[in-house]
Design an enzyme around this catalytic site. Sequence first.
Site, PDB file in Angstrom:
ATOM      1  N   ASP A 137     -25.631   3.089 -16.230  1.00 50.49           N
ATOM      2  CA  ASP A 137     -26.353   4.043 -15.394  1.00 50.49           C
ATOM      3  C   ASP A 137     -27.598   4.567 -16.106  1.00 50.49           C
ATOM      4  O   ASP A 137     -28.609   4.847 -15.480  1.00 50.49           O
ATOM      5  CB  ASP A 137     -25.438   5.236 -15.056  1.00 50.49           C
ATOM      6  N   HIS A 155     -27.553  16.008 -14.347  1.00 51.04           N
ATOM      7  CA  HIS A 155     -26.254  15.469 -14.775  1.00 51.04           C
ATOM      8  C   HIS A 155     -26.085  15.431 -16.291  1.00 51.04           C
ATOM      9  O   HIS A 155     -24.968  15.328 -16.769  1.00 51.04           O
ATOM     10  CB  HIS A 155     -26.062  14.052 -14.242  1.00 51.04           C
ATOM     11  N   GLY A 175     -25.466   9.747 -15.161  1.00 47.53           N
ATOM     12  CA  GLY A 175     -26.130   9.638 -13.870  1.00 47.53           C
ATOM     13  C   GLY A 175     -27.643   9.659 -13.910  1.00 47.53           C
ATOM     14  O   GLY A 175     -28.263  10.487 -13.237  1.00 47.53           O
ATOM     15  N   ASP A 221     -29.376  18.814  -4.397  1.00 50.40           N
ATOM     16  CA  ASP A 221     -29.243  17.368  -4.584  1.00 50.40           C
ATOM     17  C   ASP A 221     -27.932  16.932  -3.907  1.00 50.40           C
ATOM     18  O   ASP A 221     -27.011  17.719  -3.791  1.00 50.40           O
ATOM     19  CB  ASP A 221     -29.172  17.116  -6.093  1.00 50.40           C
ATOM     20  N   HIS A 239     -25.863  15.016  -5.102  1.00 54.13           N
ATOM     21  CA  HIS A 239     -24.838  14.941  -6.136  1.00 54.13           C
ATOM     22  C   HIS A 239     -24.582  16.324  -6.729  1.00 54.13           C
ATOM     23  O   HIS A 239     -25.475  17.164  -6.755  1.00 54.13           O
ATOM     24  CB  HIS A 239     -25.286  14.000  -7.250  1.00 54.13           C
ATOM     25  N   ASP A 260     -32.339  13.230  -2.666  1.00 52.87           N
ATOM     26  CA  ASP A 260     -31.388  12.231  -2.196  1.00 52.87           C
ATOM     27  C   ASP A 260     -30.463  12.792  -1.132  1.00 52.87           C
ATOM     28  O   ASP A 260     -29.606  12.090  -0.618  1.00 52.87           O
ATOM     29  CB  ASP A 260     -30.594  11.619  -3.349  1.00 52.87           C
ATOM     30  N   TYR A 306     -33.975   8.455  -4.046  1.00 51.46           N
ATOM     31  CA  TYR A 306     -34.037   7.046  -4.401  1.00 51.46           C
ATOM     32  C   TYR A 306     -34.682   6.177  -3.334  1.00 51.46           C
ATOM     33  O   TYR A 306     -34.618   4.971  -3.397  1.00 51.46           O
ATOM     34  CB  TYR A 306     -32.625   6.555  -4.774  1.00 51.46           C
TER      35      TYR A 306
END
Lengths: 430, 632
Positions: free
Chosen positions: A95, A137, A145, A172, A174, A261, A300
Amino acid sequence: MRSKDRISYFYDGDVGSVYFGPNHPMKPHRLCMTHHLVLSYELHKKMEIYRPHKAYPVELAQFHSADYVEFLHRITPDTQHLFANELSKYNLGEDCPVFENLFEFCQIYAGGTIDAARRLNHQLCDIAINWAGGLHHAKKCEASGFCYINDLVLGILELLKYHSRVLYIDIDVHHGDGVEEAFYFTDRVMTVSFHKFGDLFFPGTGDVKEIGEREGKFYAINVPLKDGIDDGSFTRLFRTIISKVVEMYRPGVIVLQCGADSLAGDRLGCFNLSIDGHAECVRFVKKFNLPLLVTGGGGYTKENVARCWTVETGVLLDTELPNEIPDNEYIKYFSPDHLLRIPNGHMENLNTKSYISTIKTQVLENLRFIQHAPGVQMQEVPPDFYIPDIDEDEQNPDERMNRHTQDKQIQRDDEHYEGDNDNDHDMDDA
Amino acid sequence: MGRWHVSSNASILDCNKDVDPNPSNGCCIASDCLVEGTYANVDYDDCKARIRCYFEKILWVFLKEIGRRGFVRPLPALIGEGGALDLFELFLVVRDKGGSQVVSEKKLWSSVVVELGLDLGLSASVKLIYSKYLSDLEKWLMVRCGDTKLENGSSDYCYKKSSPFLSELGAKINGMLYGVPRQNSIYDECFGFKSNKQNGNVNVAAAAVEKEIKFSEIKKKEHDLHGDVTPIQQDCTETHPIHVIEDGQSLDAVNVEAEIESLGKYRESLLRMLKWVRKTAKHPEDPLNGTILGASRWKGYSSDDALWLQVISAKDALLIRKGVDKIAEKRLLIQKKVKMHPSIYEDNIDNHRLSTERISCSKRFKASTESVFATCSNSCPTVRSNCISSSLTTEVGKGLKNQAVLNGDIPSEMEDDHPNEDSAEETVPVGALCQADLPEWTGNNSDSDSKWLGTRLWPLQHRNSNSVRDRRAIGRGRPDSCGCQFPGSVECFRFHIAEARMRLKLELGSTFFAWRFHQMGEEISLQWTAEEEKRFKELAMSSFNNHNRCFWDYSLRWFPMKSRKNLISYYFNVFLLRLRSYQNRVTPNSIDSDDEDFEFGCVSGGFGDKAMEVLGSKSLECSINRQVTDVE
C-alpha cells in the site's frame, strides 16, 4: 462575524511530479490539477499562496518515532531490497510503496500542514488550506494506507501549543484512524470521523463504540456509515453532530480533513456524495468562525478531486463558482462537458433512516458525558464564537421530529444529574 | 479475542517454521529432546532459538494478560533512543545471575547491562523494563515449575553457563505445554481452547497439534521435491482428504467426551468443503458451485449449508495468519493487512475482477475469495502448503470449538470469531508506540517556531494589491461566447487554452515557474520528438496492459536522455490527456483516466504549429459532434 477571512493557501509545485507507481490509486498529480483549476477560476486573487518549508526530520519526529523518520529518510527504491525486515516493520511496500523522492514528498505535505498551523497560531490568517496534507492513516511507527507521515497529527500538535482544545473533523470515506489513535488518551483533541465501516473496509477501525480511553474517553467520535450515503442524510447527520460537538466541546481551532474519496464515483470510495454535499460540510464548519485548518486527504478519481477541492476553496473564499470550467491546460480531464459539479451516482443508500438515527443517538449520548467531565480549561471561550443555526427547513419533518424527541430525551436524562443542570444553562448563555 | 485464539494456534506453527530451517525436525521434537535429556545432541544455538520462540510466545500471552488488567506493555520493549531490547537475552542474563531479586540485592544491574552489550547509563531503564515486563513472568515461572532447585540453587546458576538454564527453561516451557495440569487462564489462552479436563486430554490435544505440524512438514517436503506446478496443485488438493482424516483422528482422540455425531458431522462438512473447493477450482463457471454472496448477506447462512462460507472462513483464518508475522504480532488486526487498494498488487488480474473492484473496495473480498487457491498457486508450493495447513489448523481449532460448545462450555472470546461479523471487535492500539506525546498545557502560549511559516509566492511582493477591476473577475467560468471564427472547434479550444496560459504566465511572473506551470499541459510534448512520443506510447500500452510494474524502469532505459521526472510529467500532462481526448470522443461512456489499464486508439497528433493542421481536419470534427452531443 468577520466580514472577510484571511486565507493562506499552501502549494509546492514539486508535488505534481511525485508518482507512487503504476496503477497505484494515489496520484499526487491531482494536487497539481487542483491548483491549476483554482488558478483558472482566479481564486488566487483572493488569497495568499505560500510555498511550505520542507519539514525537517526533527519536526516529523515530534509525533513519529525517530527511527521510523530516519528510515523514511534513508530508504530509496534502489536500496529497499536490502531492508526487507524494516520494510515490513514499518509497513512499507504494497500500500505504501517506496518511490523516488518519497521523503521529500512527506516533507512537503507535512511542512504545509505545520506551516498552516503556525500561521493560524500567530493569527496571520483565519483559514489555512493545504490540499497536499490530510494523510490521516499514518501511525507513530509505521506507514498505513498510502500515508507515511501523519501531517494532521503534527499540525494539531502545533496548534496545541496555542490552543487548549482542538477539534478534528474527518470526512474522508476511510476512518481517520491515525489521528484518532494519536490522540486517543487526551481530551485536548476531539476527533470526529465520518466514514464507511464494515465489510472489512479499510482500515477496519472506527466503530461507534470507539470513544477514547483514559482522559480521552468520550473525546473520540466515530460515525460509521454504510455504502451509498447521499447528500441529504450525510449533511443532516454532519450538521447535527458537529454543531453539538462544537457547542459542547468549544474548541479553539478546527482541523478539517476533506478527503474527496467520499464523493460519488470515487475509485476506492463507496459513498454517493455530490461535490455540493461534500462542500456543504466545509461551508458549515466555516460558519463557526473559528480558526480553521483545511487539508485534503483521500480522493482517487483525480478529476473529481480537483473539482471538489476547487469548489471548497471557493467556499472558504465565499466565492460561488460558475459551473462551466474556464479554459485551462487540463481542460481535457474535465471533458466532455467541462462542468464543475458532478452528478450523484445511481447508488442504493444502504443507510436506513433507523440506522442513521441509531448512530446519531449513540453519538449524542456519548457527547453528553463531556459536559460532566470537563477537560482542560473548559471555561476558556475562544473569541468570535458563533454557532450557526441549523437550517430547519432543509430537514424533513420526521427528522426534525427525531431531533426534538432526542432533545427531550437528553433533557430528561439530564435530570438524573440534578446538580449539574445549572451547567447546561451556563453553557447556553455563553 | 476470537482472533487471538485462532492465531495462537497458527503462530505456534509459524514459530516452528520460522525458527527451524530444517523442516524435518520441528520445534516440538527438539523440546522432546530436552525432556528426555538428550539435549547435548542438539545444536546449542538452534535450541536456544527454539526456546526463544517459546519464550516470546509465552511472554506475549503473559503481557496480554497483564494488559487486560490495565497495564499496557507494548512490544518490542524500547530502550534508550528507541532501540528494541531483547527481552529473552535479558531474562537469561538475569536468571543466570540468580533472578531479579538477587541482582537487585547485589547491585548487579550494571553487569547485566554490560553483558547485554548496552550502554552503562541504561541500567536504570533495563531494570525498569525487567520489572515491568519480566519480573511477573519470572515469579510465575518459578511457581509454575515448582522447582525448588531454582529457588535455592541460585548460587549454582551464577557460575554455570546459560545452557543448563536454557534446557531447564525449555523443559519448563515444554512441561507447561505438555502435561502440567492447567490452572492458569494464561495457559488456556496459549492454546485458545478452554476445557477443564485432565492432563490426558491436554496431552492429546498437544499431540494433535504436533501431528499436524509434522504432517504439514512432511507434505512440504513432498512439495519441494515436486518440480512441475500443475501436478502439485492437483497433488495438493488430492492430499487434503487424507490430511483431514489424519486431523480427524487426532480430533477423535481429543474428543474423548464429545458426541461422536458432531465429530462425524464436522469431518464430513470439512470434506465436503474441500471437495467443493476442488470442484470450483476445476470448473470455476459451474453454476452448481452456488453463488457467493456479499458479506452483508451472510447472516442466515450457516457454514454447514453453504460451503463457500466455510471456504471464506478458512480464507479469513489465512488472512489472520498472514497478519501474525512476528513484527505485527502486537496488533493482530486482520484489517491491518487489509489493503486499502485492492487491485494494484496482483499481477494477473482479469478484467472482470478489475471492473467489479472499482465499484467498491470491499468487493475485493468477494473477489479474492473466489481465487484464494488461485492466488496460492501463484506462489511457490511451500507457501501453498503453508496456507492450506494453516487453514486446516483453523478448522481443527473450530472443531475444538465445536467440542466446547457441545460441552456447554462456551468461552466468550470465541464467540465473535465469525467472519461474517460486520462489527468485528477491533480496539484501537494503545501504548507508547501509538499515541502522540502531548506537551502539557500550561495556559500561556508556549513557543511555536515562527521561523517557518512558508514562503509567500502570491501575491507577488513587488506588486500592489490587486485592483478592483481584477477582483471582479474572480471565480468566473467559461465565457458564453468567443470571437473565434468557429466557436467550439478544436482550433477555438486550443486558442483559448493557449490564451489562458499566456495570461496566467503574464500575471504570475516568476511564480509561474515556481509552481512548475511551465511543466504543465500538453506543451511538454514539444520537448519530445515524434519518434520518442510514439515509442513512449507503445511502451506504455504494452506495459500497462500486461500489468508490468517495471514500466518506469524500462522507460528510463529506453529514454536515457529523459529523467524520471520528465517521464512522469509527460505521462500525466501529455499521455493521459491524450488518452482522455480519445476517451472523450470515442468512448464517452467509459471515461476513466485513473485506471491504468486502458485501451487507447489514436486521435490526436503532435502539437505546436503542426497541431492545427492535423487536428483541424474535418473528419475529426465530425466525430466529435456525432459522439458527444452535449459539448457546447
